[in-house]
Design a protein around this motif. Structure first.
Motif, mmCIF file in Angstrom:
data_model
loop_
_atom_site.group_PDB
_atom_site.id
_atom_site.type_symbol
_atom_site.label_atom_id
_atom_site.label_comp_id
_atom_site.label_asym_id
_atom_site.label_seq_id
_atom_site.Cartn_x
_atom_site.Cartn_y
_atom_site.Cartn_z
ATOM 1 N N ARG A 17 49.624 -22.836 0.782
ATOM 2 C CA ARG A 17 50.142 -22.305 -0.321
ATOM 3 C C ARG A 17 51.162 -23.124 -0.838
ATOM 4 N N LYS A 35 46.335 -24.554 -11.322
ATOM 5 C CA LYS A 35 47.569 -23.538 -11.645
ATOM 6 C C LYS A 35 46.876 -22.173 -11.740
ATOM 7 N N TRP A 36 45.775 -21.780 -11.909
ATOM 8 C CA TRP A 36 45.007 -20.738 -11.906
ATOM 9 C C TRP A 36 44.744 -20.208 -10.320
ATOM 10 N N VAL A 37 44.488 -21.271 -9.470
ATOM 11 C CA VAL A 37 44.255 -20.820 -8.237
ATOM 12 C C VAL A 37 45.868 -20.423 -7.375
ATOM 13 N N GLU A 38 46.893 -21.206 -7.950
ATOM 14 C CA GLU A 38 47.877 -20.958 -7.471
ATOM 15 C C GLU A 38 48.426 -19.559 -7.657
ATOM 16 N N GLN A 39 48.252 -19.331 -9.144
ATOM 17 C CA GLN A 39 48.765 -18.149 -9.540
ATOM 18 C C GLN A 39 48.009 -16.723 -8.782
ATOM 19 N N ARG A 40 46.744 -17.011 -8.563
ATOM 20 C CA ARG A 40 46.049 -16.071 -7.967
ATOM 21 C C ARG A 40 46.395 -15.804 -6.534
ATOM 22 N N SER A 41 46.763 -17.119 -5.903
ATOM 23 C CA SER A 41 47.079 -16.858 -4.377
ATOM 24 C C SER A 41 48.362 -16.367 -4.106
ATOM 25 N N ARG A 42 49.278 -16.383 -5.398
ATOM 26 C CA ARG A 42 50.406 -15.777 -5.200
ATOM 27 C C ARG A 42 50.581 -14.325 -5.493
ATOM 28 N N ARG A 43 49.479 -13.539 -6.095
ATOM 29 C CA ARG A 43 49.454 -12.396 -6.210
ATOM 30 C C ARG A 43 49.040 -11.444 -4.689
ATOM 31 N N SER A 44 49.796 -10.608 -4.695
ATOM 32 C CA SER A 44 49.578 -9.830 -3.331
ATOM 33 C C SER A 44 49.275 -8.317 -3.748
ATOM 34 N N PRO A 45 48.139 -7.889 -3.260
ATOM 35 C CA PRO A 45 47.859 -6.439 -3.556
ATOM 36 C C PRO A 45 48.810 -5.352 -3.042
#
Length: 305
Positions: A190, A256-266
Motif C-alpha cells: 500500500r 490511482k483508482w486502485v490506490e483510492q479503493r485500497s485506502r477505503r476501509s469499511p
C-alpha cells in the motif's frame, strides 16, 4: 490562514506565482507554435504524408501490433511482480545463504540494461545451441530487470515500517513468514503502490525495445510505415506515440483508482466520528473521580487509626 506543512502565500507571493504561471504558459505556447510552424514549413501537414493512415488495413495491423504489445506487457508485468516479491523476501531473510545470493542476483539484473538482456537472450543464446522466440526474449528481459527494481521497492517499503508492526505479529504467535505475509507486505504494498505502478508504466514503454530483436509490436510497425511512399516518419511517430501515451494514462488512472479503493476501509466508514474534546473531558472526569476516591480511602484509614 496556515497549516502545519504549508503557509498560505501572501499578496506578493500570489503575484509572483501568477507571473511565473503566465511566463510558463507563454513559453509552452511559444514552443508548440514553433514546432507547428516547422511542421508547416517542411510540408508535414501535406495529405500525401498522411495518406497511409487512410487505409483500413493499416489500422487493422496497428490493432494487431497493439495486441502484441499488450501481450508482452501483461505477462512481463505479472512475472515482474512475482519475481519482485520472491527477491524482496529473499533479501529480507535472516539466513545469509539465502540473502547473499539473492542480493547478488538482484544487483546483477538491475545493473544490466534491458536492451542488453534482450540481445543476450535472442542473439547470444543461439551460439549456445538455444533458440528463443522474440516474444519470450522481450518478456524475460523485462521480467529480470523490472522484477529486481520492484524487489528493491518492496524491500524499502517493508523496512520503512515501524518495528512495532513485526513485534506485534510475533506477540500474537505468528512466525516470520506469517508476519511477512499477513502484516508487513500488505502495508508495504500500500505504501509503495505509486512506485510499483510507475515501474509497471516503465515495463509498458520498454516493450518498444522489442522491435530491435524483430518482435512485431507498435514501434516495429511504425518503422515499417515510415518507409512507405512519402516517408511519413513523423506521422507514424505521432500516431504510435499517441497510442503509447493513451495506454500509460489509462494505466496511471487504473493505479490511482486502485490506490483510492485500497485506502477505503469499511471499518473506518462505520466508525462514529469521535470528538477529541470529549475524550479530554472524559479523561479529566476520570482523573477527578480517581482523586476523590483516593482521598476518601485515606480519610477512612485515618479514622480507623
Amino acid at each position: 490562514m496556515t497549516s502545519v506543512l504549508y503557509d498560505v502565500p501572501g499578496p506578493r507571493a500570489r503575484r509572483r506565482n501568477a507571473i511565473l504561471a503566465i511566463v510558463t504558459i507563454a513559453v509552452v505556447v511559444a514552443v508548440l507554435g514553433f514546432v507547428a510552424w516547422r511542421l508547416s514549413l517542411t510540408n508535414q501537414y501535406d495529405a500525401s504524408k498522411w495518406n497511409v493512415f487512410t487505409y483500413s488495413l493499416v489500422w487493422q495491423t496497428i490493432g494487431e501490433m497493439l495486441v502484441n504489445t499488450l501481450r508482452a506487457f501483461a505477462l512481463a508485468a505479472v512475472l515482474s511482480l512475482a519475481l519482485g516479491f520472491v527477491l524482496a523476501i529473499g533479501r529480507l531473510s535472516d539466513h545469509a545463504w539465502v540473502r547473499v545470493p539473492v542480493t547478488v542476483v538482484t544487483e546483477l539484473f538491475r545493473a544490466i540494461p534491458v536492451l542488453v538482456l534482450m540481445m543476450i537472450l535472442y542473439y547470444g543464446l543461439p551460439s549456445l545451441g538455444v533458440t528463443m522466440d522474440p516474444y519470450w526474449a522481450v518478456v524475460l528481459a523485462l521480467m529480470a530487470y523490472n522484477g529486481s527494481v520492484l524487489a528493491e521497492a518492496l524491500r524499502a517499503g517493508v523496512e520503512s515500517l515501524p518495528k512495532g508492526q513485526s513485534e506485534a505479529g510475533y506477540a500474537i504467535g505468528l512466525r516470520k513468514s506469517g508476519v511477512m505475509v499477513k502484516v508487513l507486505l500488505p502495508q508495504a504494498i500500500r505504501a509503495m503502490l505509486p512506485v510499483i505502478i510507475a515501474q509497471l508504466v516503465v515495463v509498458m514503454k520498454d516493450t518498444a525495445l522489442g522491435f530491435l530483436i524483430t518482435y512485431q509490436e507498435l514501434l516495429y510497425y511504425a518503422k515499417l510505415l515510415s518507409s512507405q511512399q512519402g516517408r511519413p516518419i513523423l506521422q507514424a511517430a505521432l500516431i504510435i506515440g499517441g497510442i503509447y501515451v493513451i495506454m500509460c494514462l489509462l494505466l496511471s488512472w487504473l493505479a490511482k483508482w486502485v490506490e483510492q479503493r485500497s485506502r477505503r476501509s469499511p471499518k473506518v466508514a462505520k466508525t462514529v466520528a469521535h470528538d477529541p474534546a470529549a475524550d479530554d473531558e472524559g479523561t479529566l472526569t476520570e482523573a477527578i473521580a480517581l482523586q476523590s476516591r483516593s482521598r476518601r480511602i485515606e480519610s477512612a484509614d485515618d479514622s480507623e487509626r
